[in-house]
Write an enzyme that holds these catalytic residues in place. Structure first.
Site, PDB file in Angstrom:
ATOM      1  N   TRP A  21       0.855  -1.187   0.000  1.00  0.00           N
ATOM      2  CA  TRP A  21       0.000   0.000   0.000  1.00  0.00           C
ATOM      3  C   TRP A  21       0.901   1.251   0.000  1.00  0.00           C
ATOM      4  O   TRP A  21       1.884   1.304   0.725  1.00  0.00           O
ATOM      5  CB  TRP A  21      -0.917  -0.011   1.246  1.00  0.00           C
ATOM      6  CG  TRP A  21      -1.670   1.273   1.372  1.00  0.00           C
ATOM      7  CD1 TRP A  21      -2.785   1.633   0.682  1.00  0.00           C
ATOM      8  CD2 TRP A  21      -1.342   2.374   2.224  1.00  0.00           C
ATOM      9  NE1 TRP A  21      -3.168   2.898   1.034  1.00  0.00           N
ATOM     10  CE2 TRP A  21      -2.299   3.380   1.981  1.00  0.00           C
ATOM     11  CE3 TRP A  21      -0.324   2.617   3.148  1.00  0.00           C
ATOM     12  CZ2 TRP A  21      -2.286   4.611   2.637  1.00  0.00           C
ATOM     13  CZ3 TRP A  21      -0.306   3.842   3.808  1.00  0.00           C
ATOM     14  CH2 TRP A  21      -1.281   4.818   3.558  1.00  0.00           C
ATOM     15  N   ASP A  40     -15.423  12.979  -1.841  1.00  0.00           N
ATOM     16  CA  ASP A  40     -14.885  11.655  -1.509  1.00  0.00           C
ATOM     17  C   ASP A  40     -15.633  11.080  -0.308  1.00  0.00           C
ATOM     18  O   ASP A  40     -16.763  11.480   0.009  1.00  0.00           O
ATOM     19  CB  ASP A  40     -13.359  11.782  -1.269  1.00  0.00           C
ATOM     20  CG  ASP A  40     -12.600  10.502  -1.578  1.00  0.00           C
ATOM     21  OD1 ASP A  40     -12.602   9.609  -0.712  1.00  0.00           O
ATOM     22  OD2 ASP A  40     -12.014  10.382  -2.662  1.00  0.00           O
ATOM     23  N   LYS A  88     -15.894   7.704  -8.263  1.00  0.00           N
ATOM     24  CA  LYS A  88     -14.684   7.012  -7.810  1.00  0.00           C
ATOM     25  C   LYS A  88     -15.148   5.751  -7.098  1.00  0.00           C
ATOM     26  O   LYS A  88     -15.866   5.833  -6.089  1.00  0.00           O
ATOM     27  CB  LYS A  88     -13.899   7.930  -6.872  1.00  0.00           C
ATOM     28  CG  LYS A  88     -12.627   7.308  -6.315  1.00  0.00           C
ATOM     29  CD  LYS A  88     -11.839   8.361  -5.544  1.00  0.00           C
ATOM     30  CE  LYS A  88     -10.665   7.800  -4.784  1.00  0.00           C
ATOM     31  NZ  LYS A  88     -10.047   8.817  -3.914  1.00  0.00           N
ATOM     32  N   TRP A  89     -14.750   4.593  -7.623  1.00  0.00           N
ATOM     33  CA  TRP A  89     -15.219   3.284  -7.102  1.00  0.00           C
ATOM     34  C   TRP A  89     -14.078   2.678  -6.288  1.00  0.00           C
ATOM     35  O   TRP A  89     -13.131   2.137  -6.832  1.00  0.00           O
ATOM     36  CB  TRP A  89     -15.579   2.390  -8.282  1.00  0.00           C
ATOM     37  CG  TRP A  89     -16.174   1.062  -7.916  1.00  0.00           C
ATOM     38  CD1 TRP A  89     -15.532   0.009  -7.334  1.00  0.00           C
ATOM     39  CD2 TRP A  89     -17.519   0.633  -8.129  1.00  0.00           C
ATOM     40  NE1 TRP A  89     -16.385  -1.047  -7.168  1.00  0.00           N
ATOM     41  CE2 TRP A  89     -17.623  -0.690  -7.651  1.00  0.00           C
ATOM     42  CE3 TRP A  89     -18.662   1.228  -8.679  1.00  0.00           C
ATOM     43  CZ2 TRP A  89     -18.812  -1.423  -7.716  1.00  0.00           C
ATOM     44  CZ3 TRP A  89     -19.836   0.500  -8.744  1.00  0.00           C
ATOM     45  CH2 TRP A  89     -19.907  -0.815  -8.260  1.00  0.00           C
ATOM     46  N   ASP A  90     -14.205   2.768  -4.969  1.00  0.00           N
ATOM     47  CA  ASP A  90     -13.107   2.378  -4.089  1.00  0.00           C
ATOM     48  C   ASP A  90     -13.314   0.954  -3.548  1.00  0.00           C
ATOM     49  O   ASP A  90     -14.418   0.394  -3.614  1.00  0.00           O
ATOM     50  CB  ASP A  90     -13.056   3.388  -2.929  1.00  0.00           C
ATOM     51  CG  ASP A  90     -11.677   3.516  -2.307  1.00  0.00           C
ATOM     52  OD1 ASP A  90     -10.800   2.687  -2.601  1.00  0.00           O
ATOM     53  OD2 ASP A  90     -11.489   4.452  -1.493  1.00  0.00           O
ATOM     54  N   MET A  91     -12.268   0.362  -2.983  1.00  0.00           N
ATOM     55  CA  MET A  91     -12.347  -0.978  -2.390  1.00  0.00           C
ATOM     56  C   MET A  91     -11.156  -1.100  -1.442  1.00  0.00           C
ATOM     57  O   MET A  91     -10.023  -1.109  -1.879  1.00  0.00           O
ATOM     58  CB  MET A  91     -12.259  -2.011  -3.519  1.00  0.00           C
ATOM     59  CG  MET A  91     -12.540  -3.436  -3.132  1.00  0.00           C
ATOM     60  SD  MET A  91     -11.202  -4.208  -2.245  1.00  0.00           S
ATOM     61  CE  MET A  91     -10.190  -4.802  -3.568  1.00  0.00           C
ATOM     62  N   ASN A  92     -11.446  -1.172  -0.136  1.00  0.00           N
ATOM     63  CA  ASN A  92     -10.374  -0.946   0.831  1.00  0.00           C
ATOM     64  C   ASN A  92     -10.002  -2.106   1.749  1.00  0.00           C
ATOM     65  O   ASN A  92      -9.536  -1.868   2.867  1.00  0.00           O
ATOM     66  CB  ASN A  92     -10.716   0.282   1.682  1.00  0.00           C
ATOM     67  CG  ASN A  92     -10.425   1.563   0.919  1.00  0.00           C
ATOM     68  OD1 ASN A  92      -9.287   1.808   0.530  1.00  0.00           O
ATOM     69  ND2 ASN A  92     -11.449   2.343   0.661  1.00  0.00           N
ATOM     70  N   CYS A 151     -10.431   2.389  -7.842  1.00  0.00           N
ATOM     71  CA  CYS A 151      -9.479   2.677  -6.776  1.00  0.00           C
ATOM     72  C   CYS A 151      -9.554   1.514  -5.803  1.00  0.00           C
ATOM     73  O   CYS A 151     -10.603   0.894  -5.637  1.00  0.00           O
ATOM     74  CB  CYS A 151      -9.928   3.976  -6.096  1.00  0.00           C
ATOM     75  SG  CYS A 151      -9.019   4.381  -4.591  1.00  0.00           S
ATOM     76  N   ASP A 176      -2.249   5.814  -3.014  1.00  0.00           N
ATOM     77  CA  ASP A 176      -2.569   6.765  -1.948  1.00  0.00           C
ATOM     78  C   ASP A 176      -1.349   7.596  -1.583  1.00  0.00           C
ATOM     79  O   ASP A 176      -1.452   8.532  -0.796  1.00  0.00           O
ATOM     80  CB  ASP A 176      -3.090   6.031  -0.705  1.00  0.00           C
ATOM     81  CG  ASP A 176      -4.583   5.775  -0.804  1.00  0.00           C
ATOM     82  OD1 ASP A 176      -5.225   6.355  -1.699  1.00  0.00           O
ATOM     83  OD2 ASP A 176      -5.111   4.992   0.006  1.00  0.00           O
TER      84      ASP A 176
HETATM   85  C1  DGJ Z   1      -8.813   5.060  -0.151  1.00  0.00           C
HETATM   86  C2  DGJ Z   1      -8.575   5.889  -1.371  1.00  0.00           C
HETATM   87  O1  DGJ Z   1      -7.448   5.446  -2.045  1.00  0.00           O
HETATM   88  C3  DGJ Z   1      -8.459   7.343  -0.982  1.00  0.00           C
HETATM   89  O2  DGJ Z   1      -8.152   8.128  -2.103  1.00  0.00           O
HETATM   90  C4  DGJ Z   1      -9.748   7.780  -0.354  1.00  0.00           C
HETATM   91  O3  DGJ Z   1     -10.792   7.715  -1.298  1.00  0.00           O
HETATM   92  C5  DGJ Z   1     -10.059   6.888   0.840  1.00  0.00           C
HETATM   93  N1  DGJ Z   1     -10.030   5.503   0.486  1.00  0.00           N
HETATM   94  C6  DGJ Z   1     -11.395   7.222   1.413  1.00  0.00           C
HETATM   95  O4  DGJ Z   1     -11.752   6.372   2.416  1.00  0.00           O
END
Ligand code: DGJ
Length: 716
Positions: free
Chosen positions: A197, A364, A474-478, A516, A538
């Site tokens: 990351w 965001d 913006k389609w995020d996945m964390n 993302c 990030d």
């Molecule tokens: C992870 C993304 O990479 C960031 O740019 C941001 O959108 C955060 N998530 C928000 O929780």
């Protein structure tokens, strides 16, 4: 015709403008003969091996031929159990409990264009031709239908396989490589994109080992840690010289890439879905489609390999309006406010951004549920009226009235334990009965193998997108997968995800989608098929980004890499760099902003306005042009890139650290036409291409964090 079969020699020829790929039917085995620069005719395999060789420990399953064992034969889709002791491309457990598969040629067909791959992303286009070869096991009926598509003008080959059960008993697929290739030598160097990351896709170039080298992800995503791309080069291969074989898997889930040196001096390369945790039952009559892989060979070094990948990804992977159209310049509030914002703040940011030339305001994380931190509300895609009392619609309207477009962040694949969605459907997340549910960033993953969960996501996202004119998502996945309940699940999840993405992106063709995953945790050609850009990392520090973007750019084009100017000191590494330096690094991607404009001086805002105006002039050249890497940050203190479009040549120089007492060095340009004239737009002086390539342009490396952009117009 780019593909043809020669019955007399039993050879298949697949030609592109500069390359050829040749296979041969050797006693009905599909053998690999050649992949390299363009040739017209190749002797049969036995010409290259005029004597029996190798030790007798290779079982003799083709007694009457010189290559009397499949253990020695270079093969296109090897299996296990009848002589080839190397890693197989296909591994099947038969109904009888054995793992033997014996594939032999059955038929082939050649046709224009290429078929879509059911449920999977794939290259597309008219400018291609396809060879389909069917190999089958006479006893079990297990059949592999191999697809080879050539894009002749682009010097690209793609491969995939459909495995069919044509027998009358069920079988289980344990491992299905998208392709396998036995290159006729070893001693390569392997290039792979390694990271973590905020440190994605750093280039590593390592000598091939005598054993099997594995580059993979077991995370349920293509991952920050290893990208589904590898290249094989010779030790002497450089940016402009030598052989480079590149392989890119068009897949967003867990994958595996293997490079194995084998006992008789060849190298087996294969790539496909990660076998750990994979298993797929095929009942009689059923089939399984593998993801597609993009294969590029260049005899002009890594630079040409990258340009070929860039062109095919730009033109035959990315789809929709924004593949070619100018994309808006955006400002994202994440690093400006994190979760701490309200309507006034967002409108103030938008107003300032508009004044300096930004086109689109992105809101965001934190606009929904009760999300003041990352511990709740994922899954509840309903606006938080505490922060946005007039709702999204009113905010969007106000932003539009300023002459700006509006964009929104989602993380649709996730659910927070503290959410209404989880309280109502605690079984909708990925879990295994009786085991604790491991949290990642305090959240769980929705089970996309369940159609009703996919439908919920489609409905929830579409409802918001229908509620006001949202121009960007913006389609995020964390987080990555844990407690995977059964084998094959991780692939089913990706198929569910692709269904959702296809449905939503085709319902909203005018929306620009950016994927993302905590930055670049899912930067792959699969995601780019649905969404033409990905948030690269990030880590927004300009120096760190030089390494990340150069690694990413080894395979993915500039047009796909989200890159923003952020605040200093940088939030990830604390470094302070000048705004023009940050801007030039962002221009080497999909340029945008991600900082609090209220905190900047008028002078900085002025500089930003000038940088944005400059980017607007050149963005289509940068987006569609050919990239030449002139100086790499991996090798020295300066990064320099040249982009050649139909109209211009742009030279970006980013000096990371300065050196005193340097006689200015000269930076030689590449890829120009020697006789053509190029006009330096800042001085008006016209140079011949041969001068710029032979003598170069001055390179000022005296101070830290200096940036230069030199532009030449191409004279007609
Ligand atoms: C992870 C993304 O990479 C960031 O740019 C941001 O959108 C955060 N998530 C928000 O929780």
């Amino acid at each position: 015709m780019s593909i043809f079969y020669v019955p007399e020699t039993k050879q298949f020829y697949l030609h592109t403008k500069h390359t050829s790929y040749v296979m041969e039917l050797y006693d009905n085995h599909l053998a690999h003969s050649y992949w390299g620069s363009r040739i017209n005719k190749l002797p049969n395999l036995e010409y290259y091996y005029p004597f029996r060789f190798g030790a007798s420990f290779s079982a003799t399953d083709i007694p009457e031929r010189l290559f009397n064992s499949t253990d020695k034969l270079r093969q296109e889709y090897p299996t296990y159990g009848t002589g080839d002791m190397r890693n197989p491309a296909l591994q099947v457990e038969n109904a009888s409990g054995d793992s033997i598969t014996r594939l032999r040629y059955e038929s082939h067909r050649i046709f224009n264009g290429k078929p879509a791959l059911s449920g999977l992303p794939a290259t597309y286009g008219e400018d291609c031709e396809t060879l389909e070869i069917t190999l089958t096991d006479a006893l079990t009926g297990v059949t592999a239908v191999l697809y080879y598509t050539v894009f002749p003008e682009k010097d690209v080959l793609t491969r995939s396989v459909r495995v069919e059960n044509r027998g009358n008993k069920p079988c289980t697929l344990e491992n299905v490589a998208s392709f396998c290739l036995d290159l006729h030598q070893d001693g390569f160097e392997v290039i792979h994109l390694h990271g973590a990351w905020a440190k994605e896709r750093h280039i590593q170039r390592i000598p091939q080992s005598a054993a099997t080298m594995v580059f993979d992800s077991k995370r349920g995503a293509s991952s920050h840690n290893e990208n589904p791309f590898i290249a094989l080069v010779h030790p002497e291969t450089t940016e402009d010289y030598g052989d480079a074989y590149g392989f890119c898997l068009m897949y967003s889930g867990s994958f595996s890439a293997e490079v194995s040196a084998e006992q008789y001096g060849s190298t087996r390369v294969k790539m496909g879905i990660q076998p750990l945790g994979f298993s797929w039952e095929l009942k009689p009559g059923e089939s399984f489609q593998s993801p597609e892989a993009i294969l590029v060979y260049s005899d002009c070094g890594l630079g040409e390999m990258s340009r070929r990948f860039h062109k095919i990804i730009r033109e035959n992977v990315c789809r929709g309006k924004f593949r070619d159209a100018e994309r808006p310049i955006l400002i994202n509030n994440w690093e400006a406010t994190y979760f701490n914002f309200n309507q006034e703040k967002i409108l103030a940011l938008a107003e300032r951004a508009k004044a300096i030339g930004v086109d689109l305001m992105v809101l965001d994380d934190g606009w929904f549920g009760k999300r003041d931190q990352d511990n709740c509300s994922l899954g509840d895609w309903v606006v938080d009226r505490r922060k946005l009392p007039d709702g999204l619609e009113a905010l969007c309207k106000k932003v539009n009235e300023m002459g700006m477009q509006f964009g929104l962040w989602f993380e649709p694949e996730m659910v927070s334990p503290d959410s209404n969605l989880y309280r109502n459907h605690p079984d909708w997340c990925i879990h295994t009965e009786n085991r604790p549910r491991t949290l990642g960033r305090r959240q769980l993953i929705l089970d996309l193998t369940r159609p009703e969960v996919c439908d919920y996501i489609i409905d929830a996202v579409c409802t918001v997108l229908n509620s006001c004119p949202i121009s960007y998502v913006k389609w995020d996945m964390n987080r990555n997968m844990t407690e995977i309940p059964r084998k094959g699940f991780a692939h089913q999840y990706i198929l569910g995800l692709y269904r959702i993405l296809e449905e939503i992106t085709s319902r909203f063709p005018d929306v620009l989608f950016e994927s993302c995953s905590g930055g670049g945790g899912r930067f792959d050609a699969g995601m780019l098929y649905y969404m033409p850009q990905t948030w690269t990392s990030d880590d927004t520090d300009a120096v760190e980004r030089l390494y990340i973007q150069e690694g990413t750019g080894l395979v993915y084009p500039i047009s796909t890499m989200g890159a923003h100017i952020s605040a200093v000191p940088n939030h990830q590494v604390g470094r302070t760099t000048p705004v023009t330096f940050r801007s030039k690094v962002a221009m080497m991607g999909r340029f945008g902003l991600e900082l609090d404009l209220d905190k900047l001086s008028e002078e900085t805002l002025d500089t930003l306005a000038k940088e944005i105006a400059q980017y607007k002039i050149y963005q289509q050249d940068i987006h569609h042009g050919d990239l030449y890497r002139l100086l790499s940050p991996y090798k020295g203190r300066t990064a320099a890139y040249e982009i050649i479009s139909d109209k211009r040549v742009l030279v970006f120089i980013m000096n990371i650290t300065g050196a005193p007492c340097q006689v200015p060095l000269r930076l030689k340009l590449r890829g120009l036409e020697p006789d053509k004239q190029y006009k330096d737009t800042s001085t008006g002086i016209i140079y011949e291409g041969r001068t710029l390539m032979g003598a170069g342009i001055p390179l000022d490396t005296r101070s830290d964090y200096r940036d230069f952009l030199t532009v030449f117009e191409i004279c007609s």
